[in-house]
Design a protein around this motif. Structure first.
Motif, PDB file in Angstrom:
ATOM      1  N   THR A   1      90.084   5.383 -29.610  1.00  0.00           N
ATOM      2  CA  THR A   1      90.399   3.995 -29.282  1.00  0.00           C
ATOM      3  C   THR A   1      89.572   3.126 -30.211  1.00  0.00           C
ATOM      4  O   THR A   1      88.460   3.496 -30.609  1.00  0.00           O
ATOM      5  CB  THR A   1      90.086   3.666 -27.809  1.00  0.00           C
ATOM      6  OG1 THR A   1      88.698   3.908 -27.567  1.00  0.00           O
ATOM      7  CG2 THR A   1      90.937   4.497 -26.858  1.00  0.00           C
ATOM      8  N   ASP A   2      90.128   1.980 -30.582  1.00  0.00           N
ATOM      9  CA  ASP A   2      89.495   1.152 -31.602  1.00  0.00           C
ATOM     10  C   ASP A   2      89.833  -0.314 -31.333  1.00  0.00           C
ATOM     11  O   ASP A   2      91.005  -0.668 -31.236  1.00  0.00           O
ATOM     12  CB  ASP A   2      90.046   1.575 -32.970  1.00  0.00           C
ATOM     13  CG  ASP A   2      89.328   0.987 -34.155  1.00  0.00           C
ATOM     14  OD1 ASP A   2      88.401   0.186 -33.969  1.00  0.00           O
ATOM     15  OD2 ASP A   2      89.706   1.339 -35.287  1.00  0.00           O
TER      16      ASP A   2
ATOM     17  N   SER B   1      94.542   9.084 -40.309  1.00  0.00           N
ATOM     18  CA  SER B   1      94.323   8.401 -39.044  1.00  0.00           C
ATOM     19  C   SER B   1      95.510   7.473 -38.792  1.00  0.00           C
ATOM     20  O   SER B   1      95.786   6.586 -39.595  1.00  0.00           O
ATOM     21  CB  SER B   1      93.016   7.602 -39.121  1.00  0.00           C
ATOM     22  OG  SER B   1      92.752   6.963 -37.908  1.00  0.00           O
TER      23      SER B   1
ATOM     24  N   PHE C   1      93.695  -0.603 -30.624  1.00  0.00           N
ATOM     25  CA  PHE C   1      94.452   0.528 -31.138  1.00  0.00           C
ATOM     26  C   PHE C   1      94.109   1.804 -30.387  1.00  0.00           C
ATOM     27  O   PHE C   1      92.962   2.011 -29.985  1.00  0.00           O
ATOM     28  CB  PHE C   1      94.119   0.765 -32.622  1.00  0.00           C
ATOM     29  CG  PHE C   1      94.740  -0.213 -33.562  1.00  0.00           C
ATOM     30  CD1 PHE C   1      96.062  -0.071 -33.966  1.00  0.00           C
ATOM     31  CD2 PHE C   1      94.000  -1.273 -34.062  1.00  0.00           C
ATOM     32  CE1 PHE C   1      96.634  -0.968 -34.849  1.00  0.00           C
ATOM     33  CE2 PHE C   1      94.562  -2.175 -34.949  1.00  0.00           C
ATOM     34  CZ  PHE C   1      95.887  -2.024 -35.353  1.00  0.00           C
ATOM     35  N   THR C   2      95.103   2.679 -30.229  1.00  0.00           N
ATOM     36  CA  THR C   2      94.891   4.048 -29.779  1.00  0.00           C
ATOM     37  C   THR C   2      95.586   4.953 -30.788  1.00  0.00           C
ATOM     38  O   THR C   2      96.681   4.635 -31.266  1.00  0.00           O
ATOM     39  CB  THR C   2      95.466   4.312 -28.374  1.00  0.00           C
ATOM     40  OG1 THR C   2      96.863   4.025 -28.374  1.00  0.00           O
ATOM     41  CG2 THR C   2      94.762   3.459 -27.337  1.00  0.00           C
ATOM     42  N   GLY C   3      94.931   6.052 -31.153  1.00  0.00           N
ATOM     43  CA  GLY C   3      95.529   6.891 -32.175  1.00  0.00           C
ATOM     44  C   GLY C   3      94.957   8.280 -32.209  1.00  0.00           C
ATOM     45  O   GLY C   3      94.257   8.712 -31.291  1.00  0.00           O
ATOM     46  N   LYS C   4      95.258   8.954 -33.314  1.00  0.00           N
ATOM     47  CA  LYS C   4      94.829  10.335 -33.500  1.00  0.00           C
ATOM     48  C   LYS C   4      94.522  10.566 -34.978  1.00  0.00           C
ATOM     49  O   LYS C   4      95.216  10.071 -35.852  1.00  0.00           O
ATOM     50  CB  LYS C   4      95.916  11.295 -33.042  1.00  0.00           C
ATOM     51  CG  LYS C   4      95.489  12.748 -33.089  1.00  0.00           C
ATOM     52  CD  LYS C   4      96.474  13.618 -32.332  1.00  0.00           C
ATOM     53  CE  LYS C   4      96.089  15.081 -32.373  1.00  0.00           C
ATOM     54  NZ  LYS C   4      95.046  15.459 -31.464  1.00  0.00           N
TER      55      LYS C   4
ATOM     56  N   ALA D   1      97.523   5.041 -35.761  1.00  0.00           N
ATOM     57  CA  ALA D   1      97.324   4.416 -34.450  1.00  0.00           C
ATOM     58  C   ALA D   1      98.362   3.342 -34.191  1.00  0.00           C
ATOM     59  O   ALA D   1      98.914   2.749 -35.121  1.00  0.00           O
ATOM     60  CB  ALA D   1      95.925   3.810 -34.365  1.00  0.00           C
TER      61      ALA D   1
ATOM     62  N   HIS E   1     100.574  -1.259 -36.180  1.00  0.00           N
ATOM     63  CA  HIS E   1     100.355   0.164 -36.418  1.00  0.00           C
ATOM     64  C   HIS E   1      99.460   0.290 -37.641  1.00  0.00           C
ATOM     65  O   HIS E   1      99.543  -0.538 -38.543  1.00  0.00           O
ATOM     66  CB  HIS E   1     101.662   0.897 -36.721  1.00  0.00           C
ATOM     67  CG  HIS E   1     102.736   0.661 -35.725  1.00  0.00           C
ATOM     68  ND1 HIS E   1     102.799   1.339 -34.538  1.00  0.00           N
ATOM     69  CD2 HIS E   1     103.780  -0.190 -35.729  1.00  0.00           C
ATOM     70  CE1 HIS E   1     103.854   0.912 -33.855  1.00  0.00           C
ATOM     71  NE2 HIS E   1     104.466  -0.019 -34.559  1.00  0.00           N
TER      72      HIS E   1
ATOM     73  N   THR F   1      91.645  12.223 -30.653  1.00  0.00           N
ATOM     74  CA  THR F   1      92.230  10.911 -30.391  1.00  0.00           C
ATOM     75  C   THR F   1      91.098   9.889 -30.407  1.00  0.00           C
ATOM     76  O   THR F   1      89.919  10.242 -30.359  1.00  0.00           O
ATOM     77  CB  THR F   1      92.964  10.865 -29.030  1.00  0.00           C
ATOM     78  OG1 THR F   1      92.024  11.141 -27.984  1.00  0.00           O
ATOM     79  CG2 THR F   1      94.119  11.860 -28.992  1.00  0.00           C
TER      80      THR F   1
END
Length: 146
Positions: free
Chosen positions: A135-136, A26, A10-13, A28, A55, A133
């Motif tokens: 990454t996970d 949160s 995952f990438t998110g904010k 992502a 998501h 931001t």
């Protein structure tokens, strides 16, 4: 009973929720990197996720270097979801550079669509960036009714 494993990147904010101190939303988007390769060998059939994406949208409460989280992981390509919450506080460390590293475990509390009746655990290892931001990498271990 059927079991499935998925690894999702995952990438998110994270974004503040109003003026609440230590509470963020949160969100992502993720790419499914791997499914359980033994599922077919065990006669259970591999989980097929047509779009290969997921998501999540969660609310995170942060106190010190611990966090609690609750929310939903959606799998839009198969019209399915998992509702999750933390089992115990996640742990993280903020570095002098402004980056943070940590881990968290979610418990699956319910599922819908292909995940109807799901239980299981999700573990995540993340890196937070100074601009909020992140990454996970999340490992999903699911148990579904037969």
């Amino acid at each position: 009973m059927k079991t499935y494993s998925m690894l999702i990147y995952f990438t998110g904010k994270a974004e503040a929720i109003g003026h609440a101190t230590g509470v963020v939303r949160s969100r992502a988007q993720g790419l499914i990197l791997a499914l359980d390769p033994l599922a077919d060998v065990q006669g259970e059939g591999a989980l097929q996720v047509p779009t290969g994406v997921a998501h999540f949208d969660t609310v995170v409460t942060v106190r010190g270097e611990q966090s609690w989280e609750t929310g939903r992981v959606d799998f839009p390509g198969i019209d399915s979801y998992l509702d999750v919450e933390t089992v115990m506080p996640g742990q993280f460390k903020v570095l002098a550079s402004g980056y943070s590293t940590g881990s968290i475990a979610w418990r699956v509390i319910r599922g819908g669509g292909r995940f109807e009746g799901a239980t299981g655990i999700v573990t995540g290892n993340f890196v937070g960036h100074p601009d909020d931001t992140f990454t996970d990498h999340q490992l999903f271990k699911l148990v579904l009714p037969a």
